[in-house]
Write a protein that holds these residues in place. Structure first.
Motif, PDB file in Angstrom:
ATOM      1  N   PRO A  59       1.058  -1.130  -0.292  1.00 36.36           N
ATOM      2  CA  PRO A  59      -0.037   0.126  -0.123  1.00 36.36           C
ATOM      3  C   PRO A  59       0.933   0.860   0.082  1.00 36.36           C
ATOM      4  O   PRO A  59       0.428   1.881  -0.766  1.00 36.36           O
ATOM      5  CB  PRO A  59      -1.434   0.150   1.362  1.00 36.36           C
ATOM      6  CG  PRO A  59      -0.931  -1.664   1.535  1.00 36.36           C
ATOM      7  CD  PRO A  59       0.239  -2.182   0.998  1.00 36.36           C
ATOM      8  N   SER A  60       1.984   1.305   0.183  1.00 33.62           N
ATOM      9  CA  SER A  60       2.563   1.951   0.904  1.00 33.62           C
ATOM     10  C   SER A  60       3.533   2.630  -0.187  1.00 33.62           C
ATOM     11  O   SER A  60       3.810   3.583  -1.005  1.00 33.62           O
ATOM     12  CB  SER A  60       3.921   2.367   1.748  1.00 33.62           C
ATOM     13  OG  SER A  60       4.724   1.297   1.772  1.00 33.62           O
ATOM     14  N   ARG A  61       4.157   1.414  -1.263  1.00 30.93           N
ATOM     15  CA  ARG A  61       4.538   1.866  -2.628  1.00 30.93           C
ATOM     16  C   ARG A  61       3.505   2.441  -3.546  1.00 30.93           C
ATOM     17  O   ARG A  61       3.592   3.283  -4.472  1.00 30.93           O
ATOM     18  CB  ARG A  61       5.441   1.136  -3.268  1.00 30.93           C
ATOM     19  CG  ARG A  61       5.855   1.210  -4.745  1.00 30.93           C
ATOM     20  CD  ARG A  61       7.051   1.986  -4.200  1.00 30.93           C
ATOM     21  NE  ARG A  61       7.254   2.096  -5.508  1.00 30.93           N
ATOM     22  CZ  ARG A  61       7.789   2.933  -6.088  1.00 30.93           C
ATOM     23  NH1 ARG A  61       8.251   4.046  -5.301  1.00 30.93           N
ATOM     24  NH2 ARG A  61       8.586   2.595  -7.810  1.00 30.93           N
ATOM     25  N   LEU A  62       2.646   1.592  -3.039  1.00 34.24           N
ATOM     26  CA  LEU A  62       1.529   2.042  -4.249  1.00 34.24           C
ATOM     27  C   LEU A  62       1.024   3.306  -4.104  1.00 34.24           C
ATOM     28  O   LEU A  62       0.854   4.570  -5.319  1.00 34.24           O
ATOM     29  CB  LEU A  62       0.126   0.939  -4.605  1.00 34.24           C
ATOM     30  CG  LEU A  62      -1.285   1.494  -5.437  1.00 34.24           C
ATOM     31  CD1 LEU A  62      -0.975   1.999  -7.101  1.00 34.24           C
ATOM     32  CD2 LEU A  62      -2.011   0.736  -4.729  1.00 34.24           C
ATOM     33  N   ALA A  63       0.974   4.347  -2.818  1.00 37.03           N
ATOM     34  CA  ALA A  63       0.242   5.722  -2.738  1.00 37.03           C
ATOM     35  C   ALA A  63       1.385   6.089  -3.151  1.00 37.03           C
ATOM     36  O   ALA A  63       0.812   7.733  -4.179  1.00 37.03           O
ATOM     37  CB  ALA A  63       0.041   5.931  -1.498  1.00 37.03           C
ATOM     38  N   ALA A  64       2.877   6.393  -2.889  1.00 38.96           N
ATOM     39  CA  ALA A  64       3.618   7.493  -3.975  1.00 38.96           C
ATOM     40  C   ALA A  64       3.669   7.435  -4.771  1.00 38.96           C
ATOM     41  O   ALA A  64       3.677   8.406  -5.788  1.00 38.96           O
ATOM     42  CB  ALA A  64       4.881   6.772  -2.636  1.00 38.96           C
ATOM     43  N   LEU A  65       3.788   6.091  -5.879  1.00 42.14           N
ATOM     44  CA  LEU A  65       3.959   5.656  -7.115  1.00 42.14           C
ATOM     45  C   LEU A  65       2.718   6.399  -7.379  1.00 42.14           C
ATOM     46  O   LEU A  65       2.809   7.096  -8.661  1.00 42.14           O
ATOM     47  CB  LEU A  65       3.744   4.321  -7.729  1.00 42.14           C
ATOM     48  CG  LEU A  65       5.086   4.414  -8.366  1.00 42.14           C
ATOM     49  CD1 LEU A  65       6.293   4.877  -8.852  1.00 42.14           C
ATOM     50  CD2 LEU A  65       5.130   2.490  -9.590  1.00 42.14           C
ATOM     51  N   PHE A  66       1.500   6.360  -6.994  1.00 42.96           N
ATOM     52  CA  PHE A  66       0.478   7.008  -7.942  1.00 42.96           C
ATOM     53  C   PHE A  66       0.470   8.233  -7.515  1.00 42.96           C
ATOM     54  O   PHE A  66      -0.450   8.915  -9.100  1.00 42.96           O
ATOM     55  CB  PHE A  66      -1.202   6.640  -7.168  1.00 42.96           C
ATOM     56  CG  PHE A  66      -2.457   6.191  -7.994  1.00 42.96           C
ATOM     57  CD1 PHE A  66      -2.823   5.284  -8.533  1.00 42.96           C
ATOM     58  CD2 PHE A  66      -2.974   7.453  -7.974  1.00 42.96           C
ATOM     59  CE1 PHE A  66      -3.784   5.267  -9.287  1.00 42.96           C
ATOM     60  CE2 PHE A  66      -4.695   7.710  -8.663  1.00 42.96           C
ATOM     61  CZ  PHE A  66      -4.513   6.542  -9.917  1.00 42.96           C
ATOM     62  N   LYS A  67       0.760   8.998  -6.524  1.00 42.95           N
ATOM     63  CA  LYS A  67       0.726  10.038  -7.039  1.00 42.95           C
ATOM     64  C   LYS A  67       1.889  11.229  -7.816  1.00 42.95           C
ATOM     65  O   LYS A  67       1.634  12.268  -8.051  1.00 42.95           O
ATOM     66  CB  LYS A  67       1.090  10.768  -5.867  1.00 42.95           C
ATOM     67  CG  LYS A  67       1.524  12.642  -4.965  1.00 42.95           C
ATOM     68  CD  LYS A  67       0.039  12.803  -4.780  1.00 42.95           C
ATOM     69  CE  LYS A  67       0.050  14.001  -4.464  1.00 42.95           C
ATOM     70  NZ  LYS A  67       0.276  14.606  -3.049  1.00 42.95           N
TER      71      LYS A  67
END
Length: 382
Positions: free
Chosen positions: A302-310
């Protein structure tokens, strides 16, 4: 003394132009002198077309008067207000210009492939209008800001538009654009056009907001860009046997130069995982889901997705979802007669009050007002 004389001359020109405008929407013919005054008034404010094209615009407006209720109503109100003397005071002329500009949509009368011009939007002037997506639009628009500042609202984004900024607005873009309240003016070139299939791929621009292309022209390149635009304007004012070929060449040159200013990040290969995350959100747009569920679907933490999505979209996963919801809601409000509460519920807003509040916060008006305005535009042939 000279300034006073210029002010008087400008006011007189505005009064004469107002009379010419009124005659047009009354369905009456213009004399040669009236046409010249009318044309000069608009030419000085950025309408860069020949007299022949301008005359055709007037003829088109008059051919479609029966379906232009807003123009017919404007003519009726001012015909009654002026009475037999049929002359405007300077104050009345300014008021009339404001009203005329607010109800006339050039998208309804433009027929030529490319229309280009330069507009000075001064605070309080008749041309100090908010630009938005026409209800029935098939044209693309390019806007290049020369001076001043504007504010763009698209999706749930608010962007400041400054000198050197170029916007590309395709037919499906949902936006509002106006002079910034902190700026006295917003001066810009505009190009309205239909893209040629051979170079349509050059319109794949960076999109800081949904469907809105954007590029920043480096300061060292702005003289080149302005020369191309000035050549486009000059070409539109001087018909020749090669006018349309030159027009197409200069338009493509402008687009290619803008493409050369893209940052390297725009050319990087898109991340397949982010594309999958977007598809997951689109497929579950009306449902409640967690960041963990999206991350699991694309095999990321979840943390990697949140950063990459932003990094890729400029928004969080849930802000991006809300933006897609509102874009879809606006589409349904324009194109269907479904109840507003039904539209909200279909897109995951179970509380109609919350849906209305969220829509107003990001779009600038209530769903009801948005639907009413769009239906009014269609009824008036805009």
């Amino acid at each position: 003394m000279t300034a006073d004389f210029n002010d008087i001359t400008e006011a007189l020109g505005a009064q004469q132009a107002a009379l010419a405008m009124l005659r047009v929407i009354q369905g009456r013919q213009l004399g040669a002198d009236q046409l010249e005054v009318f044309y000069r008034y608009f030419a000085e404010r950025g309408v860069s077309v020949t007299v022949a094209v301008f005359k055709e615009w007037i003829a088109q407006i008059q051919r479609e008067l029966d379906s232009q209720e807003s123009l017919k109503q404007l003519a009726k109100v001012w015909t009654e207000r002026l009475g037999e003397h049929a002359s405007f005071t300077p104050q009345e002329a300014e008021e009339f210009h404001h009203q005329y500009a607010s109800v006339l949509d050039t998208n309804a009368i433009i027929r030529q492939p490319v229309v280009v011009g330069y507009v000075e939007r001064e605070a309080g002037s008749a041309f100090d209008l908010e630009l938005s997506q026409p209800a029935r639009n098939i044209r693309w628009t390019l806007l290049y800001t020369v001076s001043g500042q504007a504010t763009l609202k698209a999706g749930i984004r608010d962007l400041t538009i400054s000198p050197g900024d170029v916007l590309l607005l395709p037919p499906n873009a949902m936006y509002s654009l106006k002079r910034s309240t902190i700026a006295r003016r917003w001066n810009h070139f505009y190009i309205s056009f239909h893209p040629h299939t051979d170079w349509r791929h050059h319109l794949d621009w960076p999109t800081p907001a949904p469907h809105v292309g954007y590029v920043k022209v480096p300061k060292s390149e702005r003289k080149k860009i302005r020369r191309v635009l000035e050549d486009l304007v000059d070409n539109s004012l001087h018909p020749s046997a090669v006018m349309h070929d030159l027009e197409a060449n200069l338009l493509l040159q402008f687009i290619l130069r803008c493409s050369s200013y893209f940052s390297q990040s725009h050319h990087r290969v898109s991340d397949n995982r982010i594309d999958k995350a977007k598809r997951f959100v689109e497929e579950h747009l009306s449902e409640a889901f967690t960041l963990e569920q999206v991350a699991s679907a694309v095999h990321m933490s979840p943390s990697r997705l949140a950063a990459l999505f932003k990094e890729h979209t400029g928004l969080s996963v849930f802000s991006w979802r809300n933006e897609r919801r509102l874009i879809q809601a606006a589409h349904l409000l324009r194109s269907s007669d479904q109840a507003i509460a039904t539209i909200g519920a279909k897109l995951g807003f179970s509380d109609p009050t919350y849906f209305s509040r969220t829509f107003r916060q990001h779009i600038g008006c209530s769903p009801k007002a948005y639907r009413h305005q769009r239906q009014s535009d269609v009824a008036n042939g805009l």
